[in-house]
Every structure is written in structure tokens, then in C-alpha cells.
Design an enzyme around this catalytic site. Structure first.
Site, PDB file in Angstrom:
ATOM      1  N   GLY A  59       0.774  -1.246   0.000  1.00 47.85           N
ATOM      2  CA  GLY A  59       0.000   0.000   0.000  1.00 47.85           C
ATOM      3  C   GLY A  59       0.798   1.284   0.000  1.00 47.85           C
ATOM      4  O   GLY A  59       0.351   2.299  -0.515  1.00 47.85           O
ATOM      5  N   ASP A 106       0.731   3.029   4.529  1.00 44.61           N
ATOM      6  CA  ASP A 106      -0.344   3.684   3.784  1.00 44.61           C
ATOM      7  C   ASP A 106      -1.428   4.218   4.726  1.00 44.61           C
ATOM      8  O   ASP A 106      -1.777   5.382   4.697  1.00 44.61           O
ATOM      9  CB  ASP A 106      -0.952   2.735   2.723  1.00 44.61           C
ATOM     10  N   ASP A 134      -5.050   1.693  10.853  1.00 45.17           N
ATOM     11  CA  ASP A 134      -6.449   1.478  11.220  1.00 45.17           C
ATOM     12  C   ASP A 134      -6.498   1.024  12.683  1.00 45.17           C
ATOM     13  O   ASP A 134      -6.491   1.861  13.587  1.00 45.17           O
ATOM     14  CB  ASP A 134      -7.039   0.442  10.259  1.00 45.17           C
ATOM     15  N   GLY A 179      -4.079  -0.412  14.153  1.00 40.91           N
ATOM     16  CA  GLY A 179      -2.724  -0.199  14.655  1.00 40.91           C
ATOM     17  C   GLY A 179      -1.993  -1.500  14.936  1.00 40.91           C
ATOM     18  O   GLY A 179      -0.813  -1.502  15.303  1.00 40.91           O
ATOM     19  N   LEU A 213       1.190  -2.168  12.591  1.00 35.76           N
ATOM     20  CA  LEU A 213       2.362  -1.359  12.961  1.00 35.76           C
ATOM     21  C   LEU A 213       2.964  -1.786  14.291  1.00 35.76           C
ATOM     22  O   LEU A 213       4.184  -1.822  14.440  1.00 35.76           O
ATOM     23  CB  LEU A 213       1.987   0.122  13.008  1.00 35.76           C
ATOM     24  N   LYS A 236      -6.370   6.655  10.434  1.00 32.32           N
ATOM     25  CA  LYS A 236      -7.817   6.396  10.606  1.00 32.32           C
ATOM     26  C   LYS A 236      -8.062   5.954  12.040  1.00 32.32           C
ATOM     27  O   LYS A 236      -7.613   4.897  12.457  1.00 32.32           O
ATOM     28  CB  LYS A 236      -8.257   5.317   9.605  1.00 32.32           C
ATOM     29  N   ASP A 289      -5.855  -0.446  -1.516  1.00 35.25           N
ATOM     30  CA  ASP A 289      -6.614  -1.377  -2.347  1.00 35.25           C
ATOM     31  C   ASP A 289      -7.847  -1.931  -1.660  1.00 35.25           C
ATOM     32  O   ASP A 289      -7.983  -1.892  -0.439  1.00 35.25           O
ATOM     33  CB  ASP A 289      -5.725  -2.568  -2.727  1.00 35.25           C
ATOM     34  N   ARG A 301      -5.508   0.437  -6.547  1.00 34.79           N
ATOM     35  CA  ARG A 301      -4.283   1.066  -6.013  1.00 34.79           C
ATOM     36  C   ARG A 301      -3.809   2.204  -6.908  1.00 34.79           C
ATOM     37  O   ARG A 301      -3.159   3.133  -6.465  1.00 34.79           O
ATOM     38  CB  ARG A 301      -3.140   0.033  -5.931  1.00 34.79           C
TER      39      ARG A 301
END
Ligand code: IMP
Ligand code: MG
Length: 173
Positions: A41, A98, A101, A103, A106, A129, A157, A163
Site C-alpha cells: 500500500g 499507507d 487502522d 494499529g 504497525l 484512521k 486497495d 491502487r
């Protein structure tokens, strides 16, 4: 028919990208920075971002974790598909994602990168987000913040489609 509602246009993306690149250039002045893009992404975002970062010492690498598949609901099970190639021991690392959300992705990737003994690990995301955040993750550099919705375009995507769209849309199925 799916519906595409424009959320972030080309000009706004470029404006926020410039602002973020400036902040990174200032914060890492005189340091050696390794940017690690999260595939797939972040490919467009990272490509545009690095061309605006004004630092002499930049290295680029990529990492890939398992993604949503064809679903729009985040999976809690994260599998590493591609690891980094560069030795990041003692280096400043910026993980480029990208969209953040829940998390969970990450959190998993940061924990993984910490094993290599970097000097620092920070996070740069194109979209932050917040609605479904489940971890206390810090997005150090966020281009744009949104509350909710499933977004596509500019690298994002849905089941590997969309994308290539140059702007970011809210996809309504
Ligand atoms: P998290 O682990 O819930 O933070 O999810 C992060 C990953 O899920 C991102 O790297 C994206 O690949 C994917 N994702 C989350 N939200 C969206 C979205 O709105 N559109 C497209 N992909 C998304
Ligand atoms: Mg991703």
C-alpha cells in the site's frame, strides 16, 4: 455497483505530503535515515514522499506483512511476508505506512524492527484512521486524518484493485 466518494484530492495529497516531507527533513537534519515502506500500500506514498525529503543520507527498504485479503475487516493475525535487507542497527528508522487502522500491523512491525537494535523507530502514515484503533500507537507523521470508512486509491486497495487511482476515495460496496 460500488460507489466511490472522493475523500482526499490530488492537490490536498500533494499539500500534505510537502508539509510532512518538510517536517521529516527538519527533524532528521544531519542524521542518517532509513525509510521502510510497508508493502504494498505505501509504494506510491513513499515514492512521492522521498522525492520531497531534503536530506543527504537516506536509505530505502521495504517490509511486507499479511494484509486484509479480500476483506475490509482487519485481521489480528499478522504474518511477516518480506523482511528488510538493510542493517538498521544504530540507525534512525521511519516506518512508512499507507493507512493505520487498528494499529495492530504497525505494533507488530515495530516490535519486529526493535529486534535489530535501531537507534529510533518512528511512524509516518499517509492516512491516520482513528475509529477502530486498538493499540496505543503513536503516528509521528500523519498526512491526513480521517474518522472512518474504507478507503481506496493512491496505493490503497480493495482485494488488490484500485491502487492506481490518483486520489483517495471512500469505497461503498
Ligand atoms: P491495521 O493493522 O488495522 O492498522 O491495518 C493496517 C492495514 O490494513 C493497512 O496497512 C492497510 O493495508 C489495511 N487497511 C486498513 N484500512 C484500510 C482502508 O480503509 N483501505 C484499504 N486498506 C486498509
Ligand atoms: Mg498496508
Amino acid at each position: 455497483m460500488p460507489e466511490f466518494i472522493p475523500v482526499i484530492g490530488k492537490d490536498e495529497i500533494q499539500r500534505q505530503l510537502s508539509r510532512t516531507a518538510k517536517a521529516i527533513s527538519t527533524d532528521y537534519k544531519g542524521r542518517e535515515l532509513v525509510l521502510i515502506g510497508v508493502l504494498k500500500g505505501a509504494f506510491l506514498f513513499l515514492a512521492d514522499l522521498v522525492r520531497q525529503i531534503n536530506l543527504e543520507n537516506i536509505k530505502i527498504d521495504f517490509i511486507q506483512a499479511s494484509s486484509y485479503g479480500a476483506d475490509t475487516i482487519s485481521s489480528e493475525k499478522i504474518v511477516l511476508k518480506k523482511d528488510i535487507d538493510i542493517d538498521i542497527r544504530g540507525k534512525d528508522v521511519l516506518l512508512v505506512e499507507d493507512i493505520v487502522d487498528t494499529g495492530l500491523t504497525l505494533t507488530h512491525l515495530i516490535r519486529h524492527l526493535q529486534n535489530f537494535g535501531p537507534k529510533s523507530v518512528k511512524v509516518c502514515a499517509m492516512v491516520d484512521k482513528s475509529e477502530r484503533r486498538e493499540t496505543a500507537i503513536t503516528v509521528d507523521y500523519a498526512c491526513v486524518a480521517v474518522q472512518e470508512g474504507f478507503l481506496v486509491g493512491y496505493g490503497l486497495d480493495y482485494a488488490e484493485d484500485y491502487r492506481n487511482l490518483p486520489e483517495i476515495y471512500h469505497l461503498k460496496l
